[in-house]
Design a protein around this motif. Structure first.
Motif, mmCIF file in Angstrom:
data_model
loop_
_atom_site.group_PDB
_atom_site.id
_atom_site.type_symbol
_atom_site.label_atom_id
_atom_site.label_comp_id
_atom_site.label_asym_id
_atom_site.label_seq_id
_atom_site.Cartn_x
_atom_site.Cartn_y
_atom_site.Cartn_z
ATOM 1 N N GLY A 159 8.249 32.052 -58.083
ATOM 2 C CA GLY A 159 9.011 32.216 -59.316
ATOM 3 C C GLY A 159 10.469 32.476 -59.032
ATOM 4 N N ALA A 160 11.238 32.642 -60.115
ATOM 5 C CA ALA A 160 12.666 32.917 -59.978
ATOM 6 C C ALA A 160 13.131 33.842 -61.093
ATOM 7 C CB ALA A 160 13.478 31.624 -60.007
ATOM 8 N N LEU A 161 13.921 34.828 -60.715
ATOM 9 C CA LEU A 161 14.595 35.715 -61.661
ATOM 10 C C LEU A 161 16.024 35.202 -61.773
ATOM 11 C CD1 LEU A 161 14.477 38.349 -63.362
ATOM 12 C CD2 LEU A 161 15.242 39.569 -61.304
ATOM 13 N N LEU A 162 16.384 34.698 -62.942
ATOM 14 C CA LEU A 162 17.670 34.035 -63.152
ATOM 15 C C LEU A 162 18.551 34.932 -64.029
ATOM 16 C CD1 LEU A 162 16.154 30.502 -63.838
ATOM 17 C CD2 LEU A 162 17.016 31.401 -61.656
ATOM 18 N N VAL A 163 19.496 35.600 -63.396
ATOM 19 C CA VAL A 163 20.267 36.647 -64.057
ATOM 20 C C VAL A 163 21.678 36.153 -64.365
ATOM 21 C CG1 VAL A 163 21.108 39.022 -63.883
ATOM 22 C CG2 VAL A 163 18.921 38.387 -62.821
ATOM 23 N N ALA A 164 22.060 36.247 -65.635
ATOM 24 C CA ALA A 164 23.396 35.883 -66.084
ATOM 25 C C ALA A 164 23.797 34.484 -65.633
ATOM 26 C CB ALA A 164 24.423 36.911 -65.612
ATOM 27 N N PRO A 165 23.015 33.463 -66.002
ATOM 28 C CA PRO A 165 23.387 32.104 -65.584
ATOM 29 C C PRO A 165 24.783 31.744 -66.087
ATOM 30 C CG PRO A 165 21.746 32.055 -67.345
ATOM 31 C CD PRO A 165 21.844 33.467 -66.897
ATOM 32 N N ALA A 166 25.602 31.210 -65.191
ATOM 33 C CA ALA A 166 26.966 30.835 -65.565
ATOM 34 C C ALA A 166 26.950 29.458 -66.215
ATOM 35 C CB ALA A 166 27.859 30.826 -64.330
ATOM 36 N N ASP A 167 27.624 29.342 -67.331
ATOM 37 C CA ASP A 167 27.677 28.062 -68.040
ATOM 38 C C ASP A 167 28.728 27.172 -67.389
ATOM 39 O OD1 ASP A 167 27.620 25.969 -69.764
ATOM 40 O OD2 ASP A 167 28.159 27.117 -71.557
ATOM 41 N N PRO A 188 20.853 21.003 -65.571
ATOM 42 C CA PRO A 188 19.493 20.536 -65.867
ATOM 43 C C PRO A 188 18.911 21.232 -67.090
ATOM 44 C CG PRO A 188 19.753 20.957 -63.528
ATOM 45 C CD PRO A 188 20.995 21.475 -64.186
ATOM 46 N N SER A 189 18.216 20.461 -67.906
ATOM 47 C CA SER A 189 17.630 21.019 -69.131
ATOM 48 C C SER A 189 16.119 20.813 -69.191
ATOM 49 C CB SER A 189 18.282 20.388 -70.364
ATOM 50 O OG SER A 189 18.120 18.978 -70.342
ATOM 51 N N SER A 190 15.516 20.396 -68.082
ATOM 52 C CA SER A 190 14.073 20.208 -68.063
ATOM 53 C C SER A 190 13.380 21.487 -67.610
ATOM 54 C CB SER A 190 13.687 19.050 -67.145
ATOM 55 O OG SER A 190 14.185 19.266 -65.840
ATOM 56 N N ARG A 191 12.108 21.592 -67.951
ATOM 57 C CA ARG A 191 11.325 22.789 -67.625
ATOM 58 C C ARG A 191 11.222 22.959 -66.109
ATOM 59 N NH1 ARG A 191 7.608 25.777 -70.634
ATOM 60 N NH2 ARG A 191 6.162 26.990 -69.362
ATOM 61 N N LEU A 192 11.413 24.170 -65.639
ATOM 62 C CA LEU A 192 11.317 24.447 -64.212
ATOM 63 C C LEU A 192 9.854 24.566 -63.809
ATOM 64 C CD1 LEU A 192 14.235 27.013 -63.750
ATOM 65 C CD2 LEU A 192 14.276 24.517 -63.624
ATOM 66 N N PRO A 193 9.483 24.043 -62.627
ATOM 67 C CA PRO A 193 8.074 23.965 -62.236
ATOM 68 C C PRO A 193 7.523 25.240 -61.601
ATOM 69 C CG PRO A 193 9.417 22.905 -60.590
ATOM 70 C CD PRO A 193 10.362 23.347 -61.677
ATOM 71 N N PHE A 194 8.050 26.382 -61.989
ATOM 72 C CA PHE A 194 7.560 27.671 -61.506
ATOM 73 C C PHE A 194 7.925 28.722 -62.541
ATOM 74 C CE2 PHE A 194 11.340 26.218 -59.184
ATOM 75 C CZ PHE A 194 12.310 27.068 -59.697
ATOM 76 N N LYS A 195 7.327 29.886 -62.439
ATOM 77 C CA LYS A 195 7.577 30.951 -63.404
ATOM 78 C C LYS A 195 9.006 31.469 -63.278
ATOM 79 C CE LYS A 195 2.815 32.567 -63.816
ATOM 80 N NZ LYS A 195 1.894 33.710 -63.673
ATOM 81 N N THR A 196 9.631 31.677 -64.411
ATOM 82 C CA THR A 196 11.015 32.145 -64.414
ATOM 83 C C THR A 196 11.250 33.169 -65.513
ATOM 84 O OG1 THR A 196 11.619 30.243 -65.789
ATOM 85 C CG2 THR A 196 12.002 30.035 -63.425
ATOM 86 N N ILE A 197 12.195 34.055 -65.249
ATOM 87 C CA ILE A 197 12.684 35.007 -66.237
ATOM 88 C C ILE A 197 14.199 34.880 -66.266
ATOM 89 C CG2 ILE A 197 12.861 37.422 -66.937
ATOM 90 C CD1 ILE A 197 10.340 37.996 -65.293
ATOM 91 N N VAL A 198 14.762 34.596 -67.426
ATOM 92 C CA VAL A 198 16.209 34.557 -67.603
ATOM 93 C C VAL A 198 16.653 35.877 -68.230
ATOM 94 C CG1 VAL A 198 18.107 33.512 -68.898
ATOM 95 C CG2 VAL A 198 16.419 32.049 -67.763
ATOM 96 N N VAL A 199 17.615 36.525 -67.601
ATOM 97 C CA VAL A 199 18.169 37.779 -68.102
ATOM 98 C C VAL A 199 19.629 37.532 -68.483
ATOM 99 C CG1 VAL A 199 18.580 40.222 -67.642
ATOM 100 C CG2 VAL A 199 16.659 39.049 -66.536
ATOM 101 N N ALA A 200 19.993 37.890 -69.701
ATOM 102 C CA ALA A 200 21.351 37.626 -70.176
ATOM 103 C C ALA A 200 21.921 38.846 -70.881
ATOM 104 C CB ALA A 200 21.361 36.421 -71.110
ATOM 105 N N SER A 201 23.218 38.774 -71.146
ATOM 106 C CA SER A 201 23.955 39.863 -71.785
ATOM 107 C C SER A 201 24.608 39.352 -73.070
ATOM 108 C CB SER A 201 25.016 40.387 -70.811
ATOM 109 O OG SER A 201 25.979 41.179 -71.469
ATOM 110 N N THR A 202 24.866 40.250 -73.990
ATOM 111 C CA THR A 202 25.487 39.850 -75.250
ATOM 112 C C THR A 202 26.998 39.642 -75.131
ATOM 113 O OG1 THR A 202 25.738 42.179 -75.880
ATOM 114 C CG2 THR A 202 23.740 41.032 -76.634
ATOM 115 N N ASN A 203 27.593 40.136 -74.043
ATOM 116 C CA ASN A 203 29.045 40.017 -73.891
ATOM 117 C C ASN A 203 29.435 39.476 -72.513
ATOM 118 O OD1 ASN A 203 28.229 42.349 -72.563
ATOM 119 N ND2 ASN A 203 30.108 43.483 -73.037
ATOM 120 N N ASP A 204 28.684 38.500 -72.040
ATOM 121 C CA ASP A 204 28.980 37.862 -70.753
ATOM 122 C C ASP A 204 30.103 36.849 -70.950
ATOM 123 O OD1 ASP A 204 29.036 36.517 -68.338
ATOM 124 O OD2 ASP A 204 26.862 36.279 -68.199
#
Length: 234
Positions: free
Chosen positions: A139-147, A164-180
């Motif tokens: 899996g992957a923990l994806l924290v504050a992905p930069a646009d 990329p906008s396709s589904r990732l082939p493993f478990k993932t958690i995206v963590v984001a902030s309201t003021n990034d």
């Protein structure tokens, strides 16, 4: 005459597996029985001071400029056994293809049970890697992905768009902030939905980096553990 020990054994410490192979003269023995060990305070010293070959269970992937000494990724590397950084050849002028190739090499060395803990631009690199690789990870923990598609994205970084906008082939958690400042909450939500990720809104925590004041970030460690342990909460 001091007794000479040779130790070669495997064990679990806090749900992470280790393999130890070492020589020593004044080695304080550590007792193992069905996965249970005694004298925990000696174990950490044992791991830090002997020639220990441990299975890598977590790969950290910093973003543009890498992660400094107060960043949660750096702290995790110091406190979570079996954690290793994916070192890129260029942190300040990254080329996506080169970052992807290095991720591939590190995952190949670590094996399919590894979890990637990525931050910022490295989240986008992981998404590109997932489209190209034939390897699997836990899996992957994806924290504050930069646009990388936003106006003002650093011109020194190249090849990260289109994202990329396709589904990732493993478990993932995206963590984001309201003021990034590097990614709006709407875009982070879009990434999570596109990648098939569980989404965690951390509130007003900026770019979720050293400046966010998270320290060792215990809540993030719990999310990481969900992926490492493959818990069904996902």
């Amino acid at each position: 005459m001091p007794r000479l020990y040779f130790v070669e054994t495997g064990f679990y410490y806090k749900n992470i597996q280790y393999t130890i192979c070492c020589f020593g003269c004044y080695l304080l023995p550590v007792l193992f029985s069905s996965g249970y060990f005694f004298w925990e305070r000696y174990l950490l010293s044992f791991l830090n001071n002997l020639n220990v070959y441990m299975e890598i269970s977590v790969l950290t992937a910093p973003g543009l400029g890498s992660s400094g000494p107060e960043h949660w990724q750096t702290l995790w590397e110091q406190i979570i056994p079996g954690t290793k950084r994916i070192e890129q050849s260029s942190w300040d002028a990254p080329v996506c293809a080169a970052w992807v190739a290095q991720i591939e090499r590190e995952v190949a060395a670590a094996g399919p049970k590894v979890v990637i803990a990525a931050h910022s631009l490295a989240c986008i690199a992981v998404a590109h890697w997932a489209q190209q690789t034939k390897r699997s990870i836990a899996g992957a923990l994806l924290v504050a992905p930069a646009d990388a598609a936003r106006p003002g994205f650093p011109v020194a970084a190249s090849g990260f768009t289109p994202i990329p906008s396709s589904r990732l082939p493993f478990k993932t958690i995206v963590v984001a902030s309201t003021n990034d400042e590097y990614c709006s909450l709407d875009r982070a939500t879009y990434f999570a939905a596109s990648w098939g990720s569980r989404f965690v809104n951390l509130g007003a925590k900026g770019h979720i980096n050293a400046a966010s004041g998270l320290g060792e970030w215990p809540d993030g460690q719990r999310l990481l553990k969900e992926l490492v342990m493959n818990w069904a909460t996902l």
